[in-house]
Every structure is written in structure tokens, then in C-alpha cells.
Design a protein around this motif. Structure first.
Motif, PDB file in Angstrom:
ATOM      1  N   VAL A 119       0.845  -1.147   0.113  1.00  0.00           N
ATOM      2  CA  VAL A 119      -0.053  -0.043   0.156  1.00  0.00           C
ATOM      3  C   VAL A 119       0.737   1.342   0.042  1.00  0.00           C
ATOM      4  O   VAL A 119       1.788   1.302   0.820  1.00  0.00           O
ATOM      5  CB  VAL A 119      -1.125  -0.079   1.336  1.00  0.00           C
ATOM      6  N   PHE A 120       0.751   2.085  -1.059  1.00  0.00           N
ATOM      7  CA  PHE A 120       1.414   3.305  -0.975  1.00  0.00           C
ATOM      8  C   PHE A 120       0.820   4.441  -0.656  1.00  0.00           C
ATOM      9  O   PHE A 120      -0.423   4.427  -0.284  1.00  0.00           O
ATOM     10  CB  PHE A 120       1.782   3.648  -2.523  1.00  0.00           C
ATOM     11  N   SER A 121       1.871   5.494  -0.223  1.00  0.00           N
ATOM     12  CA  SER A 121       1.236   6.773   0.195  1.00  0.00           C
ATOM     13  C   SER A 121      -0.154   7.309  -0.544  1.00  0.00           C
ATOM     14  O   SER A 121      -0.903   7.991   0.253  1.00  0.00           O
ATOM     15  CB  SER A 121       2.287   7.985   0.409  1.00  0.00           C
ATOM     16  N   ASP A 122      -0.113   7.143  -1.867  1.00  0.00           N
ATOM     17  CA  ASP A 122      -1.430   7.601  -2.449  1.00  0.00           C
ATOM     18  C   ASP A 122      -2.555   6.818  -2.492  1.00  0.00           C
ATOM     19  O   ASP A 122      -3.536   6.679  -3.153  1.00  0.00           O
ATOM     20  CB  ASP A 122      -0.951   7.876  -4.092  1.00  0.00           C
ATOM     21  N   GLN A 123      -2.498   5.814  -1.747  1.00  0.00           N
ATOM     22  CA  GLN A 123      -3.675   4.693  -1.340  1.00  0.00           C
ATOM     23  C   GLN A 123      -3.587   3.610  -2.259  1.00  0.00           C
ATOM     24  O   GLN A 123      -4.844   2.872  -2.329  1.00  0.00           O
ATOM     25  CB  GLN A 123      -4.924   5.274  -1.002  1.00  0.00           C
ATOM     26  N   SER A 124      -2.800   3.612  -3.550  1.00  0.00           N
ATOM     27  CA  SER A 124      -2.810   2.732  -4.516  1.00  0.00           C
ATOM     28  C   SER A 124      -2.536   1.373  -3.694  1.00  0.00           C
ATOM     29  O   SER A 124      -1.772   1.368  -2.961  1.00  0.00           O
ATOM     30  CB  SER A 124      -2.141   3.068  -5.513  1.00  0.00           C
ATOM     31  N   VAL A 125      -3.053   0.128  -3.997  1.00  0.00           N
ATOM     32  CA  VAL A 125      -2.806  -1.110  -3.649  1.00  0.00           C
ATOM     33  C   VAL A 125      -2.142  -2.146  -4.743  1.00  0.00           C
ATOM     34  O   VAL A 125      -2.878  -1.975  -5.771  1.00  0.00           O
ATOM     35  CB  VAL A 125      -4.124  -1.770  -2.992  1.00  0.00           C
ATOM     36  N   TYR A 126      -1.053  -2.615  -4.471  1.00  0.00           N
ATOM     37  CA  TYR A 126      -0.401  -3.579  -5.372  1.00  0.00           C
ATOM     38  C   TYR A 126      -0.629  -5.011  -4.635  1.00  0.00           C
ATOM     39  O   TYR A 126       0.084  -5.198  -3.482  1.00  0.00           O
ATOM     40  CB  TYR A 126       1.040  -3.269  -5.480  1.00  0.00           C
ATOM     41  N   ASP A 127      -1.215  -5.970  -5.455  1.00  0.00           N
ATOM     42  CA  ASP A 127      -1.233  -7.371  -4.993  1.00  0.00           C
ATOM     43  C   ASP A 127      -0.305  -8.058  -5.788  1.00  0.00           C
ATOM     44  O   ASP A 127      -0.467  -8.202  -7.108  1.00  0.00           O
ATOM     45  CB  ASP A 127      -2.642  -7.942  -5.171  1.00  0.00           C
ATOM     46  N   ILE A 128       0.881  -8.575  -5.092  1.00  0.00           N
ATOM     47  CA  ILE A 128       1.880  -9.140  -6.103  1.00  0.00           C
ATOM     48  C   ILE A 128       2.247 -10.627  -5.815  1.00  0.00           C
ATOM     49  O   ILE A 128       2.086 -10.980  -4.655  1.00  0.00           O
ATOM     50  CB  ILE A 128       3.357  -8.146  -5.714  1.00  0.00           C
ATOM     51  N   TYR A 129       2.515 -11.247  -6.960  1.00  0.00           N
ATOM     52  CA  TYR A 129       2.785 -12.761  -6.616  1.00  0.00           C
ATOM     53  C   TYR A 129       4.231 -12.796  -7.506  1.00  0.00           C
ATOM     54  O   TYR A 129       4.372 -12.194  -8.459  1.00  0.00           O
ATOM     55  CB  TYR A 129       1.978 -13.709  -7.544  1.00  0.00           C
ATOM     56  N   TYR A 130       5.236 -13.473  -6.368  1.00  0.00           N
ATOM     57  CA  TYR A 130       6.531 -13.467  -6.719  1.00  0.00           C
ATOM     58  C   TYR A 130       7.178 -14.845  -6.521  1.00  0.00           C
ATOM     59  O   TYR A 130       6.479 -15.707  -5.811  1.00  0.00           O
ATOM     60  CB  TYR A 130       7.577 -12.353  -6.184  1.00  0.00           C
ATOM     61  N   THR A 131       8.330 -15.309  -7.177  1.00  0.00           N
ATOM     62  CA  THR A 131       8.803 -16.327  -6.939  1.00  0.00           C
ATOM     63  C   THR A 131      10.070 -15.997  -6.487  1.00  0.00           C
ATOM     64  O   THR A 131      10.932 -15.211  -6.952  1.00  0.00           O
ATOM     65  CB  THR A 131       9.118 -17.249  -8.268  1.00  0.00           C
ATOM     66  N   ASN A 132      10.759 -17.055  -5.353  1.00  0.00           N
ATOM     67  CA  ASN A 132      11.888 -16.582  -4.676  1.00  0.00           C
ATOM     68  C   ASN A 132      12.837 -17.702  -5.537  1.00  0.00           C
ATOM     69  O   ASN A 132      14.085 -17.843  -4.992  1.00  0.00           O
ATOM     70  CB  ASN A 132      11.921 -16.498  -3.275  1.00  0.00           C
TER      71      ASN A 132
END
Length: 179
Positions: A119-132
Motif C-alpha cells: 500500500v502506497f502513500s497515494d493509497q494505491s494497492v499492489y497485490d503481488i505474486y513473486y517467485t523466490n
């Protein structure tokens, strides 16, 4: 104990060259509609990101060794060139990052993925899927990903105005590339 540490590290691969292709979809009238593609190419300390839609081709080229990037845009027959100065590395923009617990393993482009939400200061939300399983030499082809511990293979962005856009990798190529 040493065997466990070795086994854990054997699953993670640091790569100096890779290419990832994403499908871009936008939520329109409760259904996801494909609106374009995005290709990321990483070679050492350099990264090239190309966004292609029916109306726009935009390419961003940067190096982790530089404090600026080059942005090229093609809109119809018009072509634009712009140099972008990166924000200072200590400028706050990320408000929260939390790991999301998922009930099952999510596979994207053949890789098992973990989920986080930013969640960023402009209230935009990123839902992220990543592989390690893969850690590229430049993991932040989007500045928002600078704290993600692996290669991002899917992300959706929800703005405060209600727009939702989703990027999903359909191909990961670890072959050598020319940039």
C-alpha cells in the motif's frame, strides 16, 4: 543443519539475464479484458521494459548504476524521447508491505509464487505474486518492487479511483539476451 541451508539455497537461482513477458488486463464491467503486453529484459545492471497496447508503445531503459532512465514513446506516428530522473532512494512512498497467506501454492509461468500486498502513500494497492526461485540482478523493473525478495510474475494495481489493472507473466526466458 548445513544440508538444510544448502538445500534451501539450491532452489534459488540468481540470474544476470532474463526476459519476462506479461499479459496486461483491465477490469471492465466485472470482467478482465486484455489491453496489451509488457516485456521485461534484464541484462546485468541494465533493464529494458516495453509496454505495447494498440495505441501506445512505451520503452523504458535504465541501469542500476545510473540515477536516470530513458523513456521512448510511440503514439501513432508521433515519437517522443524523455530522460527521467529517479526519485531519491530514501524518499518514502511505501506505507505498508504485508505477506498474504494463501491456502494453496499459486503457479505462474511454471513457478511457485508467494503473495504480498503493498500500500502506497497515494493509497494505491499492489497485490503481488513473486517467485523466490529466481532473483534477477535487477529485481525492480517497477520501482514498487525494490523490496520484493524475488522475481515478480504477477501483480494487480488498484487505484483510489477504482481502476484495476493486472499483469500476469505468460513466459519466463533465462536465455542470454541482447539489450
Amino acid at each position: 543443519y548445513l544440508l538444510v541451508a544448502f538445500s534451501s539455497n539450491a532452489q534459488t537461482k540468481v540470474v544476470g539475464e532474463c526476459s519476462v513477458q506479461f499479459d496486461i488486463e483491465q477490469l471492465q464491467q466485472q470482467a478482465w479484458q486484455k489491453i496489451g503486453q509488457k516485456t521485461i529484459q534484464i541484462k546485468g545492471s541494465q533493464c529494458k521494459t516495453t509496454l505495447t497496447t494498440p495505441k501506445l508503445v512505451q520503452t523504458l531503459v535504465f541501469s542500476s548504476q545510473e540515477d536516470s532512465a530513458v523513456l521512448l514513446k510511440e503514439i501513432g506516428e508521433s515519437k517522443f524521447f524523455q530522460r527521467i530522473i529517479f526519485p531519491p532512494k530514501n524518499s518514502p512512498s511505501l506505507v505498508t508491505m504485508k505477506k498474504l497467506n494463501t491456502d494453496s501454492v499459486i503457479q505462474i509461468a511454471g513457478y511457485s509464487c508467494s503473495a504480498v500486498q503493498l500500500v502506497f502513500s497515494d493509497q494505491s494497492v499492489y497485490d503481488i505474486y513473486y517467485t523466490n526461485a529466481i532473483i534477477p540482478t535487477i529485481p525492480y523493473f517497477e520501482m514498487a518492487f525494490k523490496d520484493i525478495p524475488g522475481l515478480v510474475l504477477s501483480y494487480s494495481i488498484k487505484t483510489t479511483k477504482g481502476a484495476s489493472i493486472r499483469y500476469t507473466a505468460n513466459q519466463v526466458d533465462l536465455s542470454p539476451i541482447t539489450l
